[in-house]
Design a protein around this motif. Sequence first.
Motif, PDB file in Angstrom:
ATOM      1  N   SER A  50      16.673  30.365 -47.078  1.00 11.64           N
ATOM      2  CA  SER A  50      15.993  29.135 -46.655  1.00 11.64           C
ATOM      3  C   SER A  50      16.814  27.907 -47.028  1.00 11.64           C
ATOM      4  CB  SER A  50      14.585  29.094 -47.241  1.00 11.64           C
ATOM      5  OG  SER A  50      14.478  28.146 -48.245  1.00 11.64           O
ATOM      6  N   THR A  53      19.479  27.844 -44.165  1.00 14.52           N
ATOM      7  CA  THR A  53      19.071  27.503 -42.794  1.00 14.52           C
ATOM      8  C   THR A  53      18.261  26.208 -42.720  1.00 14.52           C
ATOM      9  OG1 THR A  53      17.129  28.886 -43.019  1.00 14.52           O
ATOM     10  CG2 THR A  53      19.079  29.891 -42.004  1.00 14.52           C
ATOM     11  N   GLN A  54      17.517  25.887 -43.804  1.00 11.45           N
ATOM     12  CA  GLN A  54      16.670  24.703 -43.718  1.00 11.45           C
ATOM     13  C   GLN A  54      17.289  23.469 -44.352  1.00 11.45           C
ATOM     14  OE1 GLN A  54      14.066  24.659 -41.715  1.00 11.45           O
ATOM     15  NE2 GLN A  54      14.660  26.773 -41.311  1.00 11.45           N
ATOM     16  N   LEU A  55      18.218  23.640 -45.311  1.00 12.01           N
ATOM     17  CA  LEU A  55      18.804  22.466 -45.966  1.00 12.01           C
ATOM     18  C   LEU A  55      20.261  22.251 -45.570  1.00 12.01           C
ATOM     19  CD1 LEU A  55      17.366  22.789 -49.596  1.00 12.01           C
ATOM     20  CD2 LEU A  55      16.639  21.251 -47.775  1.00 12.01           C
ATOM     21  N   PRO A  58      21.481  22.355 -41.296  1.00 10.89           N
ATOM     22  CA  PRO A  58      21.182  21.145 -40.515  1.00 10.89           C
ATOM     23  C   PRO A  58      22.028  19.951 -40.934  1.00 10.89           C
ATOM     24  CG  PRO A  58      19.170  22.124 -41.397  1.00 10.89           C
ATOM     25  CD  PRO A  58      20.299  22.901 -41.967  1.00 10.89           C
ATOM     26  N   ARG A  59      22.230  19.788 -42.253  1.00 10.45           N
ATOM     27  CA  ARG A  59      22.950  18.583 -42.656  1.00 10.45           C
ATOM     28  C   ARG A  59      24.438  18.689 -42.345  1.00 10.45           C
ATOM     29  NH1 ARG A  59      21.747  17.109 -48.627  1.00 10.45           N
ATOM     30  NH2 ARG A  59      23.158  15.389 -48.154  1.00 10.45           N
ATOM     31  N   ALA A 187      17.782  15.711 -45.355  1.00 12.63           N
ATOM     32  CA  ALA A 187      16.395  15.756 -44.901  1.00 12.63           C
ATOM     33  C   ALA A 187      16.215  15.526 -43.408  1.00 12.63           C
ATOM     34  CB  ALA A 187      15.556  14.729 -45.689  1.00 12.63           C
ATOM     35  N   LEU A 188      17.112  16.087 -42.610  1.00 14.19           N
ATOM     36  CA  LEU A 188      16.934  16.008 -41.165  1.00 14.19           C
ATOM     37  C   LEU A 188      16.459  17.363 -40.651  1.00 14.19           C
ATOM     38  CD1 LEU A 188      20.193  14.026 -40.297  1.00 14.19           C
ATOM     39  CD2 LEU A 188      17.851  13.160 -40.210  1.00 14.19           C
ATOM     40  N   ASP A 189      15.410  17.331 -39.824  1.00 18.00           N
ATOM     41  CA  ASP A 189      14.876  18.579 -39.286  1.00 18.00           C
ATOM     42  C   ASP A 189      15.754  19.098 -38.148  1.00 18.00           C
ATOM     43  OD1 ASP A 189      12.768  18.255 -41.023  1.00 18.00           O
ATOM     44  OD2 ASP A 189      11.612  17.071 -39.553  1.00 18.00           O
ATOM     45  N   TRP A 190      15.582  20.362 -37.819  1.00 19.18           N
ATOM     46  CA  TRP A 190      16.373  20.962 -36.743  1.00 19.18           C
ATOM     47  C   TRP A 190      16.262  20.220 -35.412  1.00 19.18           C
ATOM     48  CZ3 TRP A 190      20.529  23.582 -36.745  1.00 19.18           C
ATOM     49  CH2 TRP A 190      20.831  24.466 -37.800  1.00 19.18           C
ATOM     50  N   PRO A 191      15.029  19.829 -34.977  1.00 19.56           N
ATOM     51  CA  PRO A 191      14.951  19.126 -33.677  1.00 19.56           C
ATOM     52  C   PRO A 191      15.812  17.857 -33.669  1.00 19.56           C
ATOM     53  CG  PRO A 191      12.777  19.760 -34.410  1.00 19.56           C
ATOM     54  CD  PRO A 191      13.692  20.088 -35.541  1.00 19.56           C
ATOM     55  N   VAL A 192      15.796  17.123 -34.793  1.00 17.28           N
ATOM     56  CA  VAL A 192      16.591  15.899 -34.880  1.00 17.28           C
ATOM     57  C   VAL A 192      18.075  16.229 -34.804  1.00 17.28           C
ATOM     58  CG1 VAL A 192      17.288  14.061 -36.453  1.00 17.28           C
ATOM     59  CG2 VAL A 192      14.868  14.573 -36.132  1.00 17.28           C
TER      60      VAL A 192
END
Lengths: 331, 254
Positions: A50, A53-55, A58-59, A187-192
């Motif tokens: 996580s 893939t989540q932190l 994306p960045r 702190a940017l989400d995948w859609p962004v």
Amino acid sequence: MTLHEQPLLRVALIAAALLAAAMVLSLVVGAYPLPFSKLLSGELNDAEWSVLTQLRAPRVLAACAGGAAFALAGAALQALFRNPLADPGLLGVPSAAGLGAAIALIVMGAGAALWLGALAGAALALAAMLFVVRRGAGPMAGGTVTLLLLGIAINAACAAGLALLTALASEGQLKTLSFWMLGSFAALDWPVVVAMLACTATGAVALLAHANALAALALGERAARTVGVDVQQLRFRVAVVTAAMVAIITAFCGGVGFVGLAAPHIARLTVGSSPRRTLPVAALIGAMLCVLADVVARSIAPPIELPVGAITAVLGVPLLVSLVTRKSQQP
Amino acid sequence: MNVTSSQLLNVGALSVHAGAARLLHDISFDVAAGEVLALLGANGAGKSTLMMALAGEFASANQHITFDGHPLTAWSRHAIAQRRAVNASEPPVPFTMNAGDYVALGRPFVAPDDRAIAHALTECHAREWRTRDYATLSMGEQLRVQLARSLYQLGGDDPRERCLWLLDEPCAHLDMAQRHFVLTLIARIAKARRWAVVFSTHDPLEAQLIADRALLLRHGEALSIAPIDIALTEANLSACYGRPITRRAGFVSE
């Protein structure tokens, strides 16, 4: 002075390899280190997965999109204005986004409102620019100067507006705002992130389609017209594409400075000044600079994150100065 | 429209205004294929304005200028760029660029043709500067690279015939030997390729050396348009420059 330009393909491959290395580094380094061996084997536990893939992912991609966008915009604007000092802030879009963000922050609070405010501010600056380019600039002279003066006016007005707003803002709001204005890919989400990547890719394709015409501008606007370039149309399109691209990227990750100025210069020193060659190489270098700056920003004093814009300047200034001075010492 | 086949450029009742100021008034002339027309006039007489008008810089003037049977308004940007080249005073190139790449910008929308670039540079005796940084060349050397750019634009080693070459004071920064070289180059290309050439100059002797005809401008009006020996009389030149001028043997080498 005889010029020795490196072949485009070789430089592009080297830059791409360095970018890939920087991206891998960025994936493993941080407050929660992910060992490289684990990343290769894919044996990650749930927490590590996580984080990846989540932190991290994306960045890293956001840094790539942002860096490439600022570099592309800088390279295109330097060719358009026939001035190596041009950068994405020249048209006033980032500062208008900053003012919009500040108003949104104070009126509505942080989060998505800040993005919307930044987008609205940048859109207003863009609209003013379109209005002036359509209405004001005649074919004879002053078209580019008009655009430049408008950018200066927008920058000055936004600086004044921000100064007034800071008097109204609370301590917390000020801190959020100043951090955002110096840029961050956290702190940017995948859609962004997907939106940023799509925006940069679209801008890159649009600018590369005008690379030949931009190259001819080196002759001067009048001579460019005589070899078949529609200078007024080119000015309009390049201004719109760069402003829109910079507006969207700035709204999400703030004004990451210096990449837009430094990356095209570094690219020119390696592959020469034709935008056909400068644009792709500058995009790769800009992405690499931002990825590295992001790594540094979060690993100097974890868990505190330093502003990326400050790091890009710290990384980029010595790199640029050393390259420029080395080149000028050659006989 | 009344156009004979040999006339490549026709200008009919051309006027240019900038606000209330009248820059050019009722100018009419023709230039045939293979003919060199010299543009003479005192500072501010309208030479450069006429050059810019012929280069298509004033949209309102384009309907008064006919090239190869069609008014400039009917030519597309790309079509006219393949038939008309312009050399005027140009701003410095903002980035480092070698002379070969500079010449390649004469045809920015196609892949550079190395052989044609080399040929154009050789014709202007500029071959040796191909890999030199354009900005480090002298004014005169830069001018020759600019001329090579125009030759490349209009064909390079496979030159088109019946083109239009506009040169605004091409000899302004040249020494006597260079001036002679550039003038004879222009004249030779005009004859060999049947190009119409219009060049402006401050020196009537340059006109006398290569021009077939001369157009004398005064305060934006045509004072005389005639074969060179008829146009360059003491009376005409005196009227053109606003002070008495007498003819003596010149210093231009043959």
